[in-house]
Design a protein around this motif. Structure first.
Motif, short mmCIF file in Angstrom:
data_model
loop_
_atom_site.label_atom_id
_atom_site.label_comp_id
_atom_site.label_asym_id
_atom_site.label_seq_id
_atom_site.Cartn_x
_atom_site.Cartn_y
_atom_site.Cartn_z
N GLY A 58 5.16 -2.84 -5.65
CA GLY A 58 3.90 -3.01 -4.93
C GLY A 58 3.18 -4.29 -5.35
O GLY A 58 2.66 -5.02 -4.50
N THR A 98 4.73 1.01 -8.63
CA THR A 98 3.71 -0.02 -8.82
C THR A 98 4.28 -1.43 -8.94
O THR A 98 3.69 -2.38 -8.43
CB THR A 98 2.84 0.29 -10.04
N ILE A 124 0.84 -1.21 0.00
CA ILE A 124 0.00 0.00 0.00
C ILE A 124 0.87 1.25 0.00
O ILE A 124 0.62 2.19 -0.75
CB ILE A 124 -0.96 -0.02 1.21
N TRP A 125 1.92 1.24 0.81
CA TRP A 125 2.83 2.39 0.86
C TRP A 125 3.54 2.59 -0.49
O TRP A 125 3.67 3.72 -0.97
CB TRP A 125 3.84 2.19 1.98
N PHE A 181 2.46 1.66 -3.49
CA PHE A 181 1.48 2.19 -4.45
C PHE A 181 1.27 3.68 -4.23
O PHE A 181 1.15 4.45 -5.19
CB PHE A 181 0.15 1.43 -4.35
N HIS A 182 1.22 4.07 -2.99
CA HIS A 182 1.04 5.50 -2.66
C HIS A 182 2.23 6.33 -3.15
O HIS A 182 2.06 7.46 -3.58
CB HIS A 182 0.86 5.66 -1.15
N MET A 183 3.44 5.74 -3.08
CA MET A 183 4.64 6.45 -3.52
C MET A 183 4.82 6.40 -5.04
O MET A 183 5.70 7.05 -5.58
CB MET A 183 5.88 5.85 -2.85
N GLY A 184 3.99 5.62 -5.72
CA GLY A 184 4.06 5.56 -7.18
C GLY A 184 4.92 4.42 -7.71
O GLY A 184 5.18 4.36 -8.91
#
Length: 89
Positions: free
Chosen positions: A51, A48, A40-41, A43-46
């Motif tokens: 992730g 992918t 999740i972290w 994905f939040h940071m971009g």
């Protein structure tokens, strides 16, 4: 593949199991939580690709938890529900 108290052909016995099922269950749950939170972290940071890799590892941890729980239930049935097992057995 039948899932019993212990895989066929292994060296362990009911008294001395091949695998510490309770410990494996705890470690798989810990791996699931850590991999999911890190994914999740990421994905939040971009990021992918890492992730998705961590989500795949989280899915492997879920499968391991299901298999271990099935083996724990089979062990409980084989012992007649009388055994109490610590984390390391």
């Amino acid at each position: 593949m039948p899932i019993g108290a212990q895989p066929p052909g292994r060296r362990g016995t009911v008294g001395e199991p091949y695998s510490a099922l309770n410990l494996r269950l705890v470690l798989a749950a810990f791996g699931f939580v850590v991999c999911t939170l890190l994914a999740i972290w990421l994905f939040h940071m971009g990021w992918t690709v890492p992730g998705w890799l961590l989500l795949a590892w989280a899915a492997v941890a879920v499968v391991d938890m299901v298999v271990v729980q099935m083996r724990r239930r089979a062990r409980k049935r084989a012992e007649g529900g009388q055994g109490h097992h610590s984390l390391f057995e």
